[in-house]
Design a protein around this motif. Structure first.
Motif, PDB file in Angstrom:
ATOM      1  N   LEU A  77      40.980 -49.533  22.832  1.00  0.00           N
ATOM      2  CA  LEU A  77      40.329 -50.659  22.164  1.00  0.00           C
ATOM      3  C   LEU A  77      41.244 -51.374  21.176  1.00  0.00           C
ATOM      4  CD1 LEU A  77      36.864 -48.974  21.458  1.00  0.00           C
ATOM      5  CD2 LEU A  77      37.604 -50.252  23.483  1.00  0.00           C
ATOM      6  N   GLY A  78      42.534 -51.045  21.221  1.00  0.00           N
ATOM      7  CA  GLY A  78      43.471 -51.680  20.299  1.00  0.00           C
ATOM      8  C   GLY A  78      43.857 -53.078  20.739  1.00  0.00           C
ATOM      9  N   PRO A  79      44.843 -53.656  20.031  1.00  0.00           N
ATOM     10  CA  PRO A  79      45.678 -52.960  19.043  1.00  0.00           C
ATOM     11  C   PRO A  79      44.985 -52.796  17.689  1.00  0.00           C
ATOM     12  CG  PRO A  79      46.328 -55.250  19.186  1.00  0.00           C
ATOM     13  CD  PRO A  79      45.280 -55.056  20.235  1.00  0.00           C
ATOM     14  N   ALA A  80      45.456 -51.788  16.946  1.00  0.00           N
ATOM     15  CA  ALA A  80      44.973 -51.546  15.589  1.00  0.00           C
ATOM     16  C   ALA A  80      46.195 -51.473  14.672  1.00  0.00           C
ATOM     17  CB  ALA A  80      44.176 -50.250  15.529  1.00  0.00           C
ATOM     18  N   ASN A  81      46.786 -52.601  14.429  1.00  0.00           N
ATOM     19  CA  ASN A  81      48.061 -52.660  13.713  1.00  0.00           C
ATOM     20  C   ASN A  81      47.853 -52.805  12.214  1.00  0.00           C
ATOM     21  OD1 ASN A  81      49.513 -52.553  16.175  1.00  0.00           O
ATOM     22  ND2 ASN A  81      49.228 -54.755  16.472  1.00  0.00           N
ATOM     23  N   ASN A  82      47.245 -51.798  11.616  1.00  0.00           N
ATOM     24  CA  ASN A  82      47.028 -51.808  10.171  1.00  0.00           C
ATOM     25  C   ASN A  82      46.953 -50.365   9.697  1.00  0.00           C
ATOM     26  OD1 ASN A  82      43.933 -51.092  10.298  1.00  0.00           O
ATOM     27  ND2 ASN A  82      44.234 -52.817  11.717  1.00  0.00           N
ATOM     28  N   MET A  83      47.052 -50.153   8.412  1.00  0.00           N
ATOM     29  CA  MET A  83      47.151 -48.794   7.867  1.00  0.00           C
ATOM     30  C   MET A  83      45.912 -47.962   8.140  1.00  0.00           C
ATOM     31  SD  MET A  83      49.106 -49.355   4.231  1.00  0.00           S
ATOM     32  CE  MET A  83      49.097 -47.596   3.919  1.00  0.00           C
TER      33      MET A  83
ATOM     34  N   ASN B 137      37.200 -54.289  17.999  1.00  0.00           N
ATOM     35  CA  ASN B 137      36.656 -54.039  19.334  1.00  0.00           C
ATOM     36  C   ASN B 137      35.749 -52.811  19.397  1.00  0.00           C
ATOM     37  OD1 ASN B 137      38.200 -56.205  20.297  1.00  0.00           O
ATOM     38  ND2 ASN B 137      39.955 -54.886  20.702  1.00  0.00           N
ATOM     39  N   PHE B 138      35.874 -51.914  18.419  1.00  0.00           N
ATOM     40  CA  PHE B 138      35.161 -50.639  18.481  1.00  0.00           C
ATOM     41  C   PHE B 138      33.646 -50.841  18.362  1.00  0.00           C
ATOM     42  CE2 PHE B 138      34.623 -46.215  16.323  1.00  0.00           C
ATOM     43  CZ  PHE B 138      34.197 -45.675  17.519  1.00  0.00           C
TER      44      PHE B 138
ATOM     45  N   ALA C  85      49.498 -49.751  26.889  1.00  0.00           N
ATOM     46  CA  ALA C  85      50.454 -48.737  26.437  1.00  0.00           C
ATOM     47  C   ALA C  85      50.893 -47.848  27.600  1.00  0.00           C
ATOM     48  CB  ALA C  85      49.846 -47.887  25.321  1.00  0.00           C
ATOM     49  N   SER C  86      52.180 -47.649  27.746  1.00  0.00           N
ATOM     50  CA  SER C  86      52.721 -46.930  28.908  1.00  0.00           C
ATOM     51  C   SER C  86      52.256 -45.486  28.976  1.00  0.00           C
ATOM     52  CB  SER C  86      54.253 -46.982  28.883  1.00  0.00           C
ATOM     53  OG  SER C  86      54.755 -46.392  27.695  1.00  0.00           O
ATOM     54  N   PHE C  87      52.052 -44.837  27.814  1.00  0.00           N
ATOM     55  CA  PHE C  87      51.680 -43.420  27.821  1.00  0.00           C
ATOM     56  C   PHE C  87      50.251 -43.190  28.303  1.00  0.00           C
ATOM     57  CE2 PHE C  87      51.446 -45.116  23.475  1.00  0.00           C
ATOM     58  CZ  PHE C  87      50.093 -44.981  23.208  1.00  0.00           C
ATOM     59  N   LEU C  88      49.471 -44.244  28.442  1.00  0.00           N
ATOM     60  CA  LEU C  88      48.107 -44.095  28.948  1.00  0.00           C
ATOM     61  C   LEU C  88      48.055 -44.024  30.474  1.00  0.00           C
ATOM     62  CD1 LEU C  88      46.158 -46.605  26.659  1.00  0.00           C
ATOM     63  CD2 LEU C  88      46.409 -44.130  26.371  1.00  0.00           C
ATOM     64  N   ARG C  89      49.118 -44.438  31.137  1.00  0.00           N
ATOM     65  CA  ARG C  89      49.091 -44.520  32.602  1.00  0.00           C
ATOM     66  C   ARG C  89      48.976 -43.159  33.263  1.00  0.00           C
ATOM     67  NH1 ARG C  89      54.351 -48.370  32.560  1.00  0.00           N
ATOM     68  NH2 ARG C  89      53.410 -50.162  31.475  1.00  0.00           N
ATOM     69  N   SER C  90      49.466 -42.126  32.613  1.00  0.00           N
ATOM     70  CA  SER C  90      49.476 -40.798  33.231  1.00  0.00           C
ATOM     71  C   SER C  90      48.204 -40.001  32.955  1.00  0.00           C
ATOM     72  CB  SER C  90      50.684 -39.999  32.725  1.00  0.00           C
ATOM     73  OG  SER C  90      50.603 -39.822  31.309  1.00  0.00           O
ATOM     74  N   LYS C  91      47.271 -40.564  32.200  1.00  0.00           N
ATOM     75  CA  LYS C  91      46.060 -39.821  31.853  1.00  0.00           C
ATOM     76  C   LYS C  91      45.172 -39.653  33.086  1.00  0.00           C
ATOM     77  CE  LYS C  91      47.351 -39.474  27.634  1.00  0.00           C
ATOM     78  NZ  LYS C  91      47.928 -38.195  27.176  1.00  0.00           N
ATOM     79  N   HIS C  92      44.657 -38.439  33.263  1.00  0.00           N
ATOM     80  CA  HIS C  92      43.838 -38.129  34.428  1.00  0.00           C
ATOM     81  C   HIS C  92      42.351 -38.294  34.138  1.00  0.00           C
ATOM     82  CE1 HIS C  92      44.046 -34.429  32.054  1.00  0.00           C
ATOM     83  NE2 HIS C  92      42.865 -34.128  32.567  1.00  0.00           N
ATOM     84  N   TYR C  93      42.015 -38.804  32.971  1.00  0.00           N
ATOM     85  CA  TYR C  93      40.625 -39.001  32.580  1.00  0.00           C
ATOM     86  C   TYR C  93      40.431 -40.470  32.174  1.00  0.00           C
ATOM     87  CZ  TYR C  93      43.069 -37.919  28.195  1.00  0.00           C
ATOM     88  OH  TYR C  93      43.975 -37.874  27.169  1.00  0.00           O
ATOM     89  N   GLU C  94      39.174 -40.877  32.046  1.00  0.00           N
ATOM     90  CA  GLU C  94      38.855 -42.258  31.687  1.00  0.00           C
ATOM     91  C   GLU C  94      39.181 -42.512  30.219  1.00  0.00           C
ATOM     92  OE1 GLU C  94      38.023 -45.922  32.582  1.00  0.00           O
ATOM     93  OE2 GLU C  94      37.258 -44.472  34.059  1.00  0.00           O
TER      94      GLU C  94
ATOM     95  N   PHE D 295      42.477 -46.209  19.922  1.00  0.00           N
ATOM     96  CA  PHE D 295      42.724 -47.551  19.401  1.00  0.00           C
ATOM     97  C   PHE D 295      44.129 -48.041  19.754  1.00  0.00           C
ATOM     98  CE2 PHE D 295      39.492 -46.685  15.757  1.00  0.00           C
ATOM     99  CZ  PHE D 295      38.468 -46.667  16.701  1.00  0.00           C
ATOM    100  N   ASP D 296      44.676 -47.498  20.842  1.00  0.00           N
ATOM    101  CA  ASP D 296      45.962 -47.978  21.354  1.00  0.00           C
ATOM    102  C   ASP D 296      45.760 -49.283  22.120  1.00  0.00           C
ATOM    103  OD1 ASP D 296      47.653 -45.617  20.662  1.00  0.00           O
ATOM    104  OD2 ASP D 296      46.252 -44.594  22.012  1.00  0.00           O
ATOM    105  N   GLU D 297      46.855 -49.971  22.358  1.00  0.00           N
ATOM    106  CA  GLU D 297      46.802 -51.150  23.208  1.00  0.00           C
ATOM    107  C   GLU D 297      46.526 -50.715  24.642  1.00  0.00           C
ATOM    108  OE1 GLU D 297      49.744 -54.134  22.885  1.00  0.00           O
ATOM    109  OE2 GLU D 297      50.183 -53.708  20.778  1.00  0.00           O
ATOM    110  N   PRO D 298      45.684 -51.446  25.371  1.00  0.00           N
ATOM    111  CA  PRO D 298      45.338 -51.047  26.743  1.00  0.00           C
ATOM    112  C   PRO D 298      46.549 -50.927  27.661  1.00  0.00           C
ATOM    113  CG  PRO D 298      43.820 -52.719  25.946  1.00  0.00           C
ATOM    114  CD  PRO D 298      44.898 -52.618  24.914  1.00  0.00           C
TER     115      PRO D 298
END
Length: 385
Positions: free
Chosen positions: A58-64, A70-71, A45-54, A40-43
């Motif tokens: 579906l974020g953002p999910a900015n709530n507690m 989107n889910f 997000a920089s940390f997603l760029r290094s992922k080697h899998y699909e 549920f991260d924002e599409p």
């Protein structure tokens, strides 16, 4: 076969669940299973760029509750395409939402829950978590017990986690409880460049030996105990190695208190979060790795230290402590100030031969219990039943 992993966030700062999903994907790949991940991260997000899998972000999910509208639509279209679904973690929309949409759109697939320690009674008893404990009780009564009791089963990283999970909430009646373990790939081989990358983060360390804490600076981790124990032993052991406390969280109220406790001691270093070469350089070069945690489901950083041949000094609240003691790869004590002092003092009183033996045993313990191959094989056997 296709496996879908569902979790709230892949942000490495969020904690061990994100790393555990990376490891699960690698483990399944090693035995021929394809994995994809929903978070549920924002599409962007920089940390997603290094992922080697699909990854389907579906974020953002900015709530507690980490709710994202989107889910549901994604699940309606795609969820039936997977043979097996693993919900990683509890208490967020990713778990109950994943369960609801599995029942509605993909009930012919198997659904598994990997709680990653979130059913540990510690979280209901810790004094600084009273409001969250009340929230969790209500969530259990109305939501999460359905997830736990109606899925195909729970997947645990070790036997201690399984046993503790049985004691926290009622009614607790999962259809199955399976210890699948958790494992990491062999680390990159040691090279001098790794040491240089680490040392560049702490120029004041020079060539002095050091003890290493690597993880979030959080009250659960017992970092305050470590600082107090270390400072008390400096009085008796003038030649004690430096202490490196590396990780995010220093900006929190707890982190600020830890900094205050360490103030004026130039042998305690806070380089922040270490990643890549600097992290591996820190692990390879440490005399030992220290984690006096009050609750640790598995301890990925503990296993990374073992894989580097670095002995571990841990509390008996780290759920894999029995395996480590069995292989004589470290020391375990109570998660108290006295216990933490004992960890350090026992190490300081070891002979060089005893320390060398612990280093040799650390690598053996990793190969015996915590490799990717063993983790992947356990999942393969489960999914092929």
């Amino acid at each position: 076969m296709k496996v879908l992993h569902i979790l709230t966030s892949l942000n490495p700062i969020a904690g061990g669940v994100a790393k555990a999903v990376d490891l699960a994907v690698c483990a399944l790949d090693s035995v021929g299973f394809a994995s994809e991940v929903v978070c549920f991260d924002e599409p962007e997000a920089s940390f997603l760029r290094s992922k080697h899998y699909e990854v389907y972000a579906l974020g953002p999910a900015n709530n507690m509750y980490s709710y994202t509208e989107n889910f549901k639509e994604w699940a309606r279209v795609h969820l039936r395409n997977y043979d097996h679904i693993i919900l990683h973690g509890l208490w967020q929309y990713s778990s109950y939402g994943g369960y609801l949409f599995w029942r509605k759109y993909a009930s012919t697939s198997s659904l598994w829950v990997m709680p990653h320690g979130m059913l540990d009674p510690y979280f209901q008893k810790a004094k600084d978590r009273r409001l969250k404990a009340i929230r969790n009780w209500f969530f259990w009564k109305f939501l999460e017990r359905q997830v736990v009791n109606n899925s195909n089963g729970l997947l645990f990283t070790c036997l201690d986690e399984l046993k503790l999970a049985r004691t926290t909430f009622k009614p607790y009646n999962p259809k199955s409880e399976i210890v699948v373990g958790l494992g990491i790939d062999s680390p990159i081989s040691y090279s001098y460049s790794l040491s240089e990358a680490f040392k560049s983060t702490i120029p004041a360390l020079n060539e002095r030996p050091y003890f290493l804490f690597l993880g979030r600076v959080d009250s659960k981790k017992g970092v305050d105990l470590l600082v107090k124990a270390y400072r008390s032993l400096r009085v008796k052991h003038a030649d004690i190695p430096d202490l490196v406390i590396a990780g995010p969280g220093l900006e929190s109220a707890y982190g600020q208190q830890v900094l205050s406790d360490a103030a004026g001691d130039d042998r305690i270093h806070f380089p922040g979060m270490l990643q890549g070469a600097a992290k591996w350089g820190a692990l390879y070069g440490a005399q030992n790795f220290i984690l006096p945690s009050h609750q640790e489901n598995f301890g990925i950083a503990v296993v990374e230290a073992l894989a580097c041949g670095t002995p571990v000094l841990i509390s008996k609240q780290v759920n894999i402590w029995r395996e480590i003691i069995k292989e004589e790869a470290g020391i375990a004590e109570a998660d108290t100030l006295e216990g933490t002092i004992n960890l350090l003092e026992r190490w300081l009183n070891f002979s060089e031969e005893q320390r060398r033996l612990k280093k040799d045993n650390a690598s053996k313990a990793y190969r015996q219990y915590f490799t990717t191959n063993a983790f992947g094989e356990n999942l393969r056997v489960l999914f092929n039943k």
